[in-house]
Enzyme design. Structure first.
Site, PDB file in Angstrom:
ATOM      1  CB  THR A 251     -15.174  -0.947 -13.741  1.00 31.16           C
ATOM      2  OG1 THR A 251     -15.168  -2.092 -12.862  1.00 31.16           O
ATOM      3  CG2 THR A 251     -16.568  -0.753 -14.301  1.00 31.16           C
TER       4      THR A 251
ATOM      5  CG  ASN B 273     -10.718   4.088  -9.385  1.00 26.32           C
ATOM      6  OD1 ASN B 273     -10.893   2.878  -9.509  1.00 26.32           O
ATOM      7  ND2 ASN B 273     -10.692   4.909 -10.410  1.00 26.32           N
ATOM      8  CB  VAL B 274      -8.630   3.234  -2.860  1.00 26.27           C
ATOM      9  CG1 VAL B 274      -9.727   2.202  -2.645  1.00 26.27           C
ATOM     10  CG2 VAL B 274      -7.403   2.565  -3.501  1.00 26.27           C
TER      11      VAL B 274
ATOM     12  CB  CYS C 202      -5.327   2.348  21.111  1.00 27.44           C
ATOM     13  SG  CYS C 202      -5.535   1.300  19.657  1.00 27.44           S
TER      14      CYS C 202
ATOM     15  CD  GLU D  43      -9.067  -5.312 -22.203  1.00 24.97           C
ATOM     16  OE1 GLU D  43      -9.692  -5.981 -21.346  1.00 24.97           O
ATOM     17  OE2 GLU D  43      -7.833  -5.188 -22.240  1.00 24.97           O
TER      18      GLU D  43
ATOM     19  CE1 TYR E 122      -4.363  -0.935  -0.349  1.00 21.27           C
ATOM     20  CE2 TYR E 122      -3.476  -2.865   0.764  1.00 21.27           C
ATOM     21  CZ  TYR E 122      -4.478  -2.257   0.020  1.00 21.27           C
ATOM     22  OH  TYR E 122      -5.569  -2.970  -0.387  1.00 21.27           O
TER      23      TYR E 122
ATOM     24  CB  CYS F 267      -7.773   2.374  15.029  1.00 19.28           C
ATOM     25  SG  CYS F 267      -7.384   1.331  16.452  1.00 19.28           S
TER      26      CYS F 267
ATOM     27  NE  ARG G 147      -2.738  -0.071  -5.012  1.00 20.86           N
ATOM     28  CZ  ARG G 147      -3.935  -0.428  -4.549  1.00 20.86           C
ATOM     29  NH1 ARG G 147      -4.042  -1.356  -3.615  1.00 20.86           N
ATOM     30  NH2 ARG G 147      -5.018   0.148  -5.007  1.00 20.86           N
TER      31      ARG G 147
ATOM     32  CG  HIS H 147     -14.236  -0.967  -3.704  1.00 20.31           C
ATOM     33  ND1 HIS H 147     -13.912  -1.475  -4.944  1.00 20.31           N
ATOM     34  CD2 HIS H 147     -15.399  -1.580  -3.346  1.00 20.31           C
ATOM     35  CE1 HIS H 147     -14.841  -2.353  -5.315  1.00 20.31           C
ATOM     36  NE2 HIS H 147     -15.752  -2.425  -4.368  1.00 20.31           N
TER      37      HIS H 147
END
Ligand code: BJW
Length: 253
Positions: A191, A105-106, A153, A218, A70, A130, A73, A122
């Site tokens: 997508t 998309n994130v 924490c 596509e 991550y 957390c 990315r 997403h």
């Protein structure tokens, strides 16, 4: 399914007359910004196994490995910029009577382009959560100062994204379904249409007689269900489509 071709006047007219427009996007819209997609020849899942990186079990087993991925990315996306397709969707939002963007998309590139009415179905790479306390933090640090990052924490924070086998946030689903149930036009952009439940969203509008349109490089499993498919790069197809919609709205005013 209507065949690919030049953008027809009829299509432009239907989009321009829409009273409630939804755009659903996937990784393909960010491909021209240099952000890798998941599937296909140069997709992330060719190089990495989804089971090792995008499941709660993977995170539990090896949070460092998941966070390395991550973090890489986040660095790639931080160096990227929104492209012509993201910007065309901002323009569409400005033109539409009612509008919602549902993105899988994130990466946050839609927001960087200026999209406002958006559901990140997403999640987002730019928020950490957390798992112990449920608190969510914005975190834009690149590179991260600590891998894996920790909560005050003591728990290991996770990316605030939806992994396979996890439920999508109830409030996001509610907002998406509320809009889909009254939408008369859904545009599905970049997508592969294989990940549920988002893959079934366009069908909700179609069942009610709405226009469903796909923009993709596509043919996808969704293509046969579409009223119209425009095949090519979103960055090439969306700007002229939106410009034609702007002109059609202008000529009626
Ligand atoms: C271009 C282009 C250019 C390229 N221009 N186009 C019902 C039936 C079967 C299975 C399930 C089901 N319900 C749930 C499931 C399980 C699972 C699922 O769908 N699995 C399928 C793969 C079989 N779904 C879930 O687990 C979901 N949870 C859920 O439903 O909870 C309830 C439940 C759980 C379990 C069982 C039953 C119910 C959660 C899904 C979470 C997906 N998470 C990921 C990772 C997010 C975090 C992160 O980014 O790290 O989300 S996986 C990945 O796939 C990511 C994406 O958002 C998502 C979709 O991918 P997308 O965006 O379509 O990208 P690609 O790469 O696949 O496609 C790119 C496309 O662009 C291609 O078509 C190209 O041609 C095109 N393209 N360049 C235009 N320039």
């Amino acid at each position: 399914m209507r065949k690919t071709g030049p953008i027809s006047d009829q299509l432009v007219d239907r989009v321009a007359r829409s009273k409630s427009l939804i755009v659903i996007t996937g990784a393909g819209i960010s491909a021209e910004s240099g952000v890798p997609t998941f599937r296909g020849e140069s997709g992330l899942w060719k190089q990495y196994r989804a089971e090792d990186l995008a499941t709660p079990q993977a995170f539990h087993k090896n949070p460092n490995l998941v966070w390395d991925w991550y973090s890489w990315r986040r660095e790639t996306i931080a160096r990227s910029e929104s492209n012509a397709a993201h910007l065309a969707i901002v323009e569409l939002e400005e033109l539409a009577s009612a509008f919602l963007l549902i993105t899988q998309n994130v990466d946050g590139l839609h927001q960087r382009a200026g999209s406002r009415s958006i559901v990140e179905i997403h999640g987002s790479l730019w928020r950490l959560r957390c798992p112990a306390e449920g608190k969510v933090f914005e975190n834009l640090e690149v590179p991260l100062s600590e891998i894996p990052p920790h909560c005050s924490c003591g728990a290991i924070l996770r990316p605030d994204v939806v992994w396979f086998g996890e439920s999508l946030a109830a409030e996001n689903l509610k907002e998406a379904y509320r809009a889909l149930e009254k939408s008369d036009c859904v545009m599905v952009v970049g997508t592969s249409g294989v990940v549920q439940p988002v893959a079934s969203f366009p069908l909700i509008a179609k069942k009610r007689g709405g226009l469903v349109l796909e923009v993709n490089r596509e043919v996808t499993p969704l293509s046969p269900l579409m009223d119209e498919c425009l095949h090519g790069n979103a960055g090439d197809l969306l700007p002229p489509l939106v410009e034609a919609v702007r002109e059609a709205i202008g000529s009626r005013a």
